[in-house]
Design an enzyme around this catalytic site. Structure first.
Site, PDB file in Angstrom:
ATOM      1  N   ASP A   2       0.796  -0.992   0.047  1.00 49.94           N
ATOM      2  CA  ASP A   2      -0.078  -0.057  -0.176  1.00 49.94           C
ATOM      3  C   ASP A   2       0.997   1.163   0.069  1.00 49.94           C
ATOM      4  OD1 ASP A   2      -2.266   1.774   0.906  1.00 49.94           O
ATOM      5  OD2 ASP A   2      -3.138  -0.173   0.976  1.00 49.94           O
ATOM      6  N   HIS A  20      -3.453   5.932   3.840  1.00 46.71           N
ATOM      7  CA  HIS A  20      -4.360   4.993   3.527  1.00 46.71           C
ATOM      8  C   HIS A  20      -3.734   3.501   3.830  1.00 46.71           C
ATOM      9  CE1 HIS A  20      -5.698   1.713   0.445  1.00 46.71           C
ATOM     10  NE2 HIS A  20      -6.945   2.474   0.315  1.00 46.71           N
TER      11      HIS A  20
END
Length: 453
Positions: free
Chosen positions: A204, A237
């Site tokens: 990520d 995120h």
């Protein structure tokens, strides 16, 4: 694998995925008539608690995703592909990803870079990203397809980020985490709370390495972008995704993670802007598989199959990793990758009412569903935030996979995938359907199935 034709250029790719937003709209799809549904989904008051809590950031992440897309649409270095009125993809102009059957030697690379008036951007074994100062991506693909030892040439696509005593964590105790009770997490903890030997990789934007609810839960990670071991999060995120899986539980602060003891392997493959290239994400997947990750979470994706991404997924799968990916946030049935690959569990998002979240993608590639609306979790800069999206649904499944392997580390990835699907709580039309797949994951039933083996 055959050469890519010129038309492939017109289908490059990207987009999507990641975050969703604080949508509480009703889905037109009716939920099942199961009499237990109302008892399981009793969360409106908890949602209100989240809304009024000043310590939790409220971020319209669907809107944030649209901002990223608008940026890419107007970036002169990025090309746009419209699959239809709803789904679009992007790739880097004047760049191409080339897979050779063997790594070219230095004279061969020098010849090719001279031919294209360009240079090598990145490489991983025999896969190389080239950039030209004058040739278009389609011209680069045509050139490399004419070279010896080339297996495939494709655009360098862009991807967007799409408890038994109960825990004493503050936000859990105050019932902000509606998502854990609805998937029967607390009852599952009676069987196992996890095992630190079973590592879950989060590929990520990285993870906040100093977050008080995560710093003790992390193992060695990797920053693909900087090629170092400092995968700190500059977007938020990845930290949110990691917290859903393994935020430190029962420590009197923050939130409770799905697993109490499994470690998170942070892999930074996307930048501060919230998106990353096929090459970097594939490299992150391979690194995770090579360094002991038993579960890999991919809260990201795009709308076109990439040969490089498919190879990375297959590589990790053959190393017996369980791979989970978010389905996407465009309320579309267009297949999203890597979620649509058969080696991957594709996850749609469910709202607190038990319906498919209005932003969640759907289709026959959906394997299971998980909570994805107003999910409180950790956020970068030592904060907490409530986000929505299939990006938030996917780590619920990754956490469950970690618990299953903690209960029985001898299971294969196929075993784990089958247990998760076969024990899911049926929603929507009876049996497997396009909105929920096999249904809402059920932690207790999944772990009972492992325990009974």
């Amino acid at each position: 694998m055959g050469k890519l034709s010129k038309s492939l250029l017109a289908i490059s790719i990207v987009i999507l995925l990641s975050i969703g937003s604080i949508f509480l709209l009703q889905n037109d799809k009716e939920t099942t008539n199961n009499p237990n549904l109302e008892n399981r989904f009793q969360a409106p008051s908890k949602i209100q608690n989240i809304k009024h809590n000043k310590n939790v950031l409220h971020i319209n992440s669907i809107e944030m995703g649209e901002t990223i897309k608008n940026h890419l649409r107007n970036d002169p270095s990025v090309s746009l592909i419209k699959h239809n009125n709803k789904n679009e993809s992007h790739y880097h102009k004047r760049e191409v990803t080339v897979k050779f059957s063997r790594h070219p030697d230095n004279p061969e690379i020098a010849r090719m870079t001279n031919d294209i008036n360009g240079n090598v951007v990145k490489y991983l074994d025999s896969t190389i990203v080239f950039k030209s100062n004058e040739l278009s991506t389609s011209e680069l693909i045509q050139y490399f397809n004419s070279q010896p030892d080339v297996i495939f040439a494709e655009p360098n696509y862009i991807y967007l980020q799409n408890q038994i005593s109960f825990p004493n964590d503050l936000l859990y105790r105050e019932q902000y985490q509606w998502n854990l009770p609805v998937i029967q997490t607390e009852a599952g903890w009676d069987i196992t709370k996890g095992d630190e030997k079973i590592i879950i990789a989060v590929v990520d934007t990285g993870v906040d390495l100093n977050h008080p609810d995560l710093r003790k839960r992390l193992t060695k990670g990797y920053n693909v972008l900087e090629n170092n071991d400092y995968p700190d999060d500059d977007n938020g995120h990845g930290t949110h995704v990691a917290g859903i899986i393994a935020s430190e539980t029962n420590n009197r602060e923050g939130i409770a993670g799905i697993t109490w003891y499994n470690k998170i392997m942070p892999i930074k493959a996307m930048g501060a802007e919230g998106y990353g290239s096929t090459f970097d994400i594939a490299k992150g997947i391979i690194w995770a598989a090579d360094h002991g990750a038993k579960v890999i979470n991919l809260s990201l994706g795009n709308y076109h199959p990439s040969s490089l991404m498919k190879e990375a997924v297959k590589y990790a799968f053959e190393k017996n990793a369980v791979i989970i990916s978010a389905a996407g946030n465009d309320n579309s049935n267009h297949p999203s990758f890597p979620a649509a690959y058969p080696e991957v569990l594709g996850v749609s998002a469910v709202s607190y009412s038990g319906q498919r979240a209005p932003f969640s993608n759907y289709g026959d590639y959906i394997d299971v569903s998980a909570p994805g609306v107003q999910i409180p979790s950790t956020y970068f800069n030592k904060q907490y935030a409530a986000l929505s999206g299939t990006s938030m649904a996917s780590p619920h499944v990754a956490g469950l996979a970690g618990l299953i392997l903690s209960a029985n580390p001898n299971l294969t990835n196929k075993d784990v995938m089958n247990i998760i699907k076969s024990t899911a709580y049926d929603l929507g039309a009876p049996g497997k359907d396009n909105d929920f797949g096999s249904g809402l994951i059920d932690v207790q039933k999944a772990l009972q199935a492992v325990h009974s083996k």
